[in-house]
Design a protein around this motif. Structure first.
Motif, mmCIF file in Angstrom:
data_model
loop_
_atom_site.group_PDB
_atom_site.id
_atom_site.type_symbol
_atom_site.label_atom_id
_atom_site.label_comp_id
_atom_site.label_asym_id
_atom_site.label_seq_id
_atom_site.Cartn_x
_atom_site.Cartn_y
_atom_site.Cartn_z
ATOM 1 N N LYS A 1 -38.956 -15.181 -65.390
ATOM 2 C CA LYS A 1 -37.842 -14.248 -65.217
ATOM 3 C C LYS A 1 -36.788 -14.517 -66.273
ATOM 4 O O LYS A 1 -36.655 -15.612 -66.784
ATOM 5 C CB LYS A 1 -37.239 -14.438 -63.831
ATOM 6 N N GLU A 2 -36.032 -13.490 -66.543
ATOM 7 C CA GLU A 2 -34.969 -13.634 -67.542
ATOM 8 C C GLU A 2 -33.945 -14.672 -67.123
ATOM 9 O O GLU A 2 -33.413 -15.400 -67.944
ATOM 10 C CB GLU A 2 -34.262 -12.296 -67.692
ATOM 11 N N ASP A 3 -33.692 -14.693 -65.813
ATOM 12 C CA ASP A 3 -32.668 -15.620 -65.343
ATOM 13 C C ASP A 3 -33.272 -16.980 -64.982
ATOM 14 O O ASP A 3 -32.668 -17.746 -64.262
ATOM 15 C CB ASP A 3 -31.917 -15.026 -64.146
ATOM 16 N N PHE A 4 -34.442 -17.255 -65.485
ATOM 17 C CA PHE A 4 -35.055 -18.559 -65.246
ATOM 18 C C PHE A 4 -34.196 -19.635 -65.889
ATOM 19 O O PHE A 4 -33.824 -19.544 -67.049
ATOM 20 C CB PHE A 4 -36.461 -18.578 -65.840
ATOM 21 N N ASP A 5 -33.867 -20.688 -65.092
ATOM 22 C CA ASP A 5 -32.899 -21.666 -65.556
ATOM 23 C C ASP A 5 -33.588 -22.789 -66.304
ATOM 24 O O ASP A 5 -33.917 -23.832 -65.745
ATOM 25 C CB ASP A 5 -32.139 -22.206 -64.340
ATOM 26 N N HIS A 6 -33.847 -22.575 -67.600
ATOM 27 C CA HIS A 6 -34.507 -23.605 -68.396
ATOM 28 C C HIS A 6 -33.693 -24.895 -68.407
ATOM 29 O O HIS A 6 -34.226 -25.983 -68.306
ATOM 30 C CB HIS A 6 -34.672 -23.138 -69.832
ATOM 31 N N TRP A 7 -32.395 -24.720 -68.521
ATOM 32 C CA TRP A 7 -31.532 -25.889 -68.682
ATOM 33 C C TRP A 7 -31.577 -26.767 -67.436
ATOM 34 O O TRP A 7 -31.729 -27.977 -67.538
ATOM 35 C CB TRP A 7 -30.100 -25.448 -68.968
ATOM 36 N N LEU A 8 -31.437 -26.107 -66.298
ATOM 37 C CA LEU A 8 -31.410 -26.870 -65.052
ATOM 38 C C LEU A 8 -32.697 -27.662 -64.885
ATOM 39 O O LEU A 8 -32.694 -28.860 -64.604
ATOM 40 C CB LEU A 8 -31.205 -25.916 -63.881
ATOM 41 N N ILE A 9 -33.817 -26.977 -65.131
ATOM 42 C CA ILE A 9 -35.106 -27.630 -64.959
ATOM 43 C C ILE A 9 -35.235 -28.796 -65.919
ATOM 44 O O ILE A 9 -35.658 -29.906 -65.555
ATOM 45 C CB ILE A 9 -36.241 -26.606 -65.187
ATOM 46 N N ALA A 10 -34.827 -28.581 -67.162
ATOM 47 C CA ALA A 10 -34.935 -29.637 -68.161
ATOM 48 C C ALA A 10 -34.057 -30.820 -67.769
ATOM 49 O O ALA A 10 -34.492 -31.974 -67.826
ATOM 50 C CB ALA A 10 -34.526 -29.099 -69.527
ATOM 51 N N ILE A 11 -32.837 -30.525 -67.346
ATOM 52 C CA ILE A 11 -31.916 -31.606 -66.989
ATOM 53 C C ILE A 11 -32.463 -32.392 -65.796
ATOM 54 O O ILE A 11 -32.476 -33.631 -65.793
ATOM 55 C CB ILE A 11 -30.515 -31.033 -66.696
ATOM 56 N N VAL A 12 -32.965 -31.660 -64.817
ATOM 57 C CA VAL A 12 -33.494 -32.335 -63.632
ATOM 58 C C VAL A 12 -34.676 -33.220 -64.007
ATOM 59 O O VAL A 12 -34.772 -34.380 -63.597
ATOM 60 C CB VAL A 12 -33.891 -31.291 -62.569
ATOM 61 N N LEU A 13 -35.548 -32.687 -64.860
ATOM 62 C CA LEU A 13 -36.726 -33.465 -65.254
ATOM 63 C C LEU A 13 -36.334 -34.714 -66.011
ATOM 64 O O LEU A 13 -36.797 -35.826 -65.723
ATOM 65 C CB LEU A 13 -37.646 -32.601 -66.122
ATOM 66 N N ILE A 14 -35.444 -34.548 -66.984
ATOM 67 C CA ILE A 14 -35.018 -35.696 -67.790
ATOM 68 C C ILE A 14 -34.310 -36.706 -66.893
ATOM 69 O O ILE A 14 -34.540 -37.922 -66.985
ATOM 70 C CB ILE A 14 -34.107 -35.221 -68.947
ATOM 71 N N GLY A 15 -33.485 -36.186 -66.003
ATOM 72 C CA GLY A 15 -32.758 -37.054 -65.080
ATOM 73 C C GLY A 15 -33.702 -37.864 -64.220
ATOM 74 O O GLY A 15 -33.539 -39.090 -64.078
ATOM 75 N N LEU A 16 -34.702 -37.197 -63.697
ATOM 76 C CA LEU A 16 -35.650 -37.889 -62.818
ATOM 77 C C LEU A 16 -36.414 -38.959 -63.578
ATOM 78 O O LEU A 16 -36.623 -40.075 -63.083
ATOM 79 C CB LEU A 16 -36.609 -36.895 -62.193
#
Lengths: 175, 886
Positions: free
Chosen positions: B850-865
């Motif tokens: 989707k256009e509003d897919f939150d790439h940033w959030l997912i990336a941050i969460v993954l890196i954080g984890l």
């Protein structure tokens, strides 16, 4: 060592079979209590001593061998209770039904390790058979839940489109 | 009962919601719309700001003189029946439009375009009338040949007439083509040459005086054919044309005045203040244009020369306005485009491509790869697969990639006409009725190239103009150009004309070929030659078979026994099938193999499945989980015919015919049916719409063909191996709308659901899921679990199903679709008066984030984890160490 044990036994036990004074005196005078047989005691204790471990081992091995089959009624009950709908609990049940016999089959030798010194081929066969019955039950459950790809519709996605042999073209005449 | 009904509607609404929706901020993001007014018929420059036009599309509109934009536009009734017959601009704009005896008189506010007044009337006499507007009186004239005129006058605002029809005796009217309205006069000539008479009637006076003048007394007596021609906005002036020389005649009571100038018959009169001027084009060279003005009073001539780049050439001056020496000239070109020229500067202010309002053929073409991508592709082309050179190629192309990345040019590669990742960027080749070819950028709708062909004409197929386009080679084979062929006929001889061009750049490949025969039918061969070019097989009127280009002939001969051809003769109503088995190296030969006589019935439509369509699922899963295999016959023709019947009025017959063998696979008849009839043929089904004259409603009928529970041959399909006829299932539905055009969506692999795009008469284009129309037959046991939608007779049209949201598209002629490389997406061009392009996703965008897919959030969460797990691992080891020391 044996003498020591012997002496210990003498100290605490009263061996009625031994011919001591009292017994020898009384033996002829007094009749034996009902169902008492001197030879009999000796004989049975002798037998029990000899066969005790091997009998236990065989018994134990049969217990191990028959355990899967004993589970069958239980599994049937679980299957009946789980129902045929596809949801998380029935799927978990089916998973368990599959996993347990398969795991058991892989751990066949470990299961019979406690009885390693005797030949348990018959028991192993029964054990394998019991687990296969369980797997069969699980398969039946899958079948009744419609999880087995036994229908032609399950393979429909893999049917390739037919290759056309002829090509056609044309239409309404241009004018 | 009520609750089940409610439930069904709920299901429908739910499914429609699934299908498509657009958020407000997505307007114009995937779609564009180009607005047109149509082929200009009347144009009157109203003030210095605007020109009021009336067009053949039955549109009254106002264009800005500054930039040519539409200030307002009013789309009137269906142009195939109704036409604008009179456009008068005064304080307000008056239009008279209609046809077949029904006439609408309307007044429009000239600045806003709002409707001021409207009235309509009906006359029994279906003859084409003449109209004159004089002093708020609308005069309606019906001539009766050789006898009299019937003149009725109405008040133009109210429609009130004085209750009587005047009859004027005109025994001299023999041919209506010699009669014209000229200002308030109705003028006729009798005879073909100078010996005839000019009659004219003053309709504004109460007496309706008839004047009569001998033509030779006006324009002398040389030999030659004389005809009468009216001028646009010419007031009381008319032309008498002899040998292409026109003389301007001003009608006035008693004796007309003749001006002594020799003019072309395309001149117009212009008022420069009160000073009347004549304006004409003298010479039409391809790049230079000369405009001549003549002052009527003193005959002073002025010639302006200007650059005018339009290979179509100017057809005529529609209207002009002059102020002092400055003139603005509104001209129409042969390709239907209109321009505004400015004099004396000699500049083209603007041009509107009005030809695009009459699109007759559309084809989507894939764009070529960008240079970088192409170089990567070529890496794998080299047949000499030795390791060293492959390695070198790989390193070289990666270096190139790196260079591009470093120089930051990557963004630019998407701007040019190159293929994008998802194949959403295409070029749309559009052919107009006026014979101009356009290449449109599918992202923006901009015209990339255009090409005009002179002296050619479109074919007429079932009353519709058509120029068939054949995509011979796609742009996939990079150094080789894409190639497209178009077939037309010569305007004068009617013989075939073939034009091959590169659809990406619009460049012509070779010359325009004038073929020495008429083209009866043509087909694109499915086989490519070594240069990936598909041949074009042409059947001439002498039943010769020609393959173009000739390099594809050997391949064609190799596969001669698998190529079949069919023709439908709409006059003799005969279908004919041909094979090419008997072709030899010297001559290709089409041998008739079957004929089908349709009797008296008129052919309405013939529909073949698009050859590029792929059917992914080979069957339908039934409730008992068995499969009903589809009968997917690629050679199936769907034919609709309409026959007059004494009892049932009109009978619609639908045939599904195997084009190879002529076998009728399915046929159905519907009684008391009327046009419009539309067919959609796809996969193993056919949907057709018709008007049910008995119940007075539009109905959709769907037919689906199934082979049965087993497939007779699972690997290949041959029309010749028929073991049994397919099993049809059909069902009909009520459709609460009037369809103007229908088309099924098409995707790359055919996995996505099918929707049917229906253009409605109210300007909406809606998506109807095929699942709604699918005949349930005896198998659909209302089993919701199996995905069947319960049958309800009336199809709903929810507003969310409209793909063009609030942008109405009037007078839709057709819909063309093309698959994107993204499986979920189908590109759509709707053409009518306007062009509307959008994408549809029948199964939603399942293959796209989707256009509003939150790439940033997912990336941050993954890196954080990941980080957290490392930290905790370290902490845990430290703790373990400490504990060990205790």
């Amino acid at each position: 060592m044996a003498t020591k044990v012997q002496s210990k036994r003498f100290k605490w036990s009263l061996d009625s079979s031994k011919c001591n004074k009292i017994s020898s005196v009384n033996e002829s005078a007094l009749p034996a209590p009902p169902a008492y047989s001197t030879s009999g005691i000796l004989g049975t204790s002798e037998v029990a001593k000899k066969t005790d471990t091997s009998h236990l081992i065989i018994k134990k091995s049969w217990e191990v061998a028959l355990a899967p089959i004993k589970q069958v009624p239980m599994n049937l009950f679980i299957m009946y209770m789980a129902g045929n709908s596809i949801s998380i609990f029935p799927i978990m049940m089916v998973g368990m039904l599959f996993m347990r016999p398969i795991q058991a089959l892989f751990q066949l030798n470990a299961a019979f390790k406690s009885v390693e010194n005797s030949s348990v081929i018959g028991q192993k066969i029964v054990y394998i058979f019991g687990n296969l019955v369980n797997i069969g039950l699980a398969l039946y459950k899958c079948q009744s839940m419609g999880l087995l790809p036994t229908h032609s519709s399950d393979w429909l996605a893999f049917v390739e489109p037919q290759v056309r042999q002829e090509y056609i073209g044309g239409g309404i005449m241009f004018s | 009962m009520l609750s089940t009904r409610f439930f069904k509607y709920f299901v429908f609404a739910y499914l429609f919601n699934l299908s498509s929706c657009l958020y407000e901020d997505q307007i114009g993001k995937f779609d564009w719309k180009l607005n047109y007014v149509g082929n200009v018929k009347y144009g009157i420059i109203d003030s210095t700001k605007r020109v009021i036009v009336g067009t053949e599309e039955n549109v009254v509109a106002s264009l800005s003189l500054k930039n040519g934009q539409i200030l307002w536009r009013q789309v009137l009734e269906n142009p195939s029946v109704n036409q604008i017959e009179l456009l008068h601009v005064d304080k307000e704009v008056t239009s008279v439009s209609g046809g077949k005896g029904t006439w609408y008189v309307r007044g429009w506010d000239s600045s806003s375009g709002s409707l001021l007044w409207e009235w309509s009337f009906y006359v029994e006499n279906k003859q084409h009338p003449y109209w004159v507007l004089s002093k708020d009186q609308l005069i309606h004239i019906i001539p009766v040949l050789g006898s009299h005129l019937e003149v009725t006058s109405y008040d133009v605002r109210s429609g009130r007439n004085n209750g009587k029809t005047t009859k004027i005796s005109t025994p001299w009217v023999s041919d209506l083509s010699k009669c014209k309205t000229v200002g308030v006069y109705w003028a006729c000539i009798s005879g073909d040459d100078s010996s005839g008479q000019l009659y004219y009637i003053d309709l504004s006076s109460a007496t309706n005086q008839v004047y009569k003048v001998a033509i030779h007394s006006l324009i002398g007596n040389p030999p030659g054919h004389v005809r009468l021609q009216s001028l646009e906005n010419g007031e009381e002036n008319l032309f008498l044309v002899r040998n292409n020389v026109a003389r301007l005649v001003k009608l006035q009571p008693e004796m007309p005045h003749v001006y002594p100038y020799s003019l072309s018959d395309k001149a117009v009169t212009v008022f420069n203040g009160d000073q009347p001027l004549l304006l004409q084009t003298i010479q039409n060279s391809p790049s230079k244009l000369q405009l001549q003005t003549i002052e009527l009073q003193d005959g002073k001539e002025n010639v302006f020369e200007m650059d005018y780049n339009n290979e179509a050439g100017i057809a005529n001056i529609i209207s002009a306005v002059c102020k002092g020496s400055a003139c603005r000239v509104f001209v129409k070109s042969n390709d239907d485009s209109v321009s505004l020229l400015q004099l004396p500067g000699g500049k083209v202010s603007w041009t509107r491509e009005e030809g695009l309002s009459r699109v007759i053929a559309v084809e989507f073409f894939e764009l070529p790869l960008s240079e970088l991508d192409a170089s990567i592709e070529h890496e794998f082309d080299s047949i000499s697969g030795d390791m060293l050179s492959t390695f070198y190629n790989r390193i070289a192309s990666q270096l190139r990639q790196l260079l591009v990345l470093l120089s930051g040019q990557q963004g630019n590669s998407n701007v040019g006409m190159v293929r994008d990742e998802f194949g959403l960027h295409k070029i749309i080749v559009v052919v107009t009725a006026s014979g101009r070819f356009y290449g449109l950028d599918s992202l923006t709708g901009n015209i990339v190239w255009s090409q005009y062909l002179k002296g050619v004409e479109a074919y007429s197929v079932l009353g519709k103009l058509s120029i068939p386009l054949f995509a011979q080679r796609s742009a996939r084979y990079s150094p080789l150009m894409a190639q497209c062929a178009a077939l037309m006929k010569d305007k004068s001889t009617g013989k075939g004309v073939m034009y091959t061009f590169d659809p990406i750049t619009g460049q012509s490949i070779g010359t325009v070929e004038r073929l020495p025969y008429q083209i009866e039918q043509a087909m694109l061969l499915p086989y490519e030659d070594d240069k990936h070019l598909k041949g074009l097989l042409i059947l001439s009127d002498k039943y010769e078979v020609i393959v173009y280009p000739s390099t594809t002939k050997p391949i064609m001969l190799k596969h001669a026994n698998s190529v079949f051809l069919f023709t439908v003769n709409s006059n003799s109503k005969i279908l004919q099938g041909y094979n090419l088995v008997h072709s030899t190296d010297n001559a290709l030969k089409a041998t008739p193999t079957w004929t089908l006589n349709l009797g008296q019935a008129d052919v309405i439509s013939v529909n073949v499945r698009p050859s590029s369509e792929r059917v992914h699922s080979q069957g339908r899963v039934l409730a008992d989980r068995s499969v009903l295999y589809k009968y997917v016959n690629p050679n199936l023709l769907a034919i609709a015919t309409l026959m007059e019947d004494p009892i049932h009025k009109q009978v619609l017959s639908i045939y599904l015919v195997d084009g190879v063998t002529g076998l009728i696979v399915y046929s159905a008849a519907h009684k008391r049916v009327a046009k419009p009839i539309h067919l959609v043929h796809s996969e193993n089904w056919l949907v057709y719409s018709y008007y049910n004259a008995r119940f007075r409603r539009v109905e959709f009928a769907a037919v689906e063909l199934y082979e049965g529970p087993t497939q007779s041959n699972s690997t290949s399909f041959s029309s010749h191996s028929v073991s049994q006829l397919p099993h049809p299932e059909n069902q009909a539905y009520i459709f609460p709308g009037t369809p103007l055009a229908m088309h099924a969506t098409m995707t790359e692999r055919g996995i996505t659901n099918k929707h049917i795009l229906v253009a409605l008469s109210n300007g909406a284009v809606i998506e109807v899921p095929w699942a709604f129309l699918e005949p349930r037959g005896p198998h659909g046991t209302m089993n919701m679990e199996e995905g069947y939608i319960p049958y309800i007779p009336e199809l709903p049209i929810p507003p969310e199903a409209t793909i063009n949201y609030n942008q109405s598209i009037p007078h839709v002629r057709g819909i063309q679709v093309a698959p994107a490389r993204l499986e979920s997406t189908c590109l759509v061009l709707v053409y009518g008066l306007d062009l509307f392009y959008t994408r549809v996703t029948p199964s939603k965008t399942f293959d796209l984030l989707k256009e509003d897919f939150d790439h940033w959030l997912i990336a941050i969460v993954l890196i954080g984890l990941t980080g957290a797990s490392y930290v905790t691992k370290r902490l845990a080891s430290r703790k373990a160490l400490k504990q060990a020391w205790k």
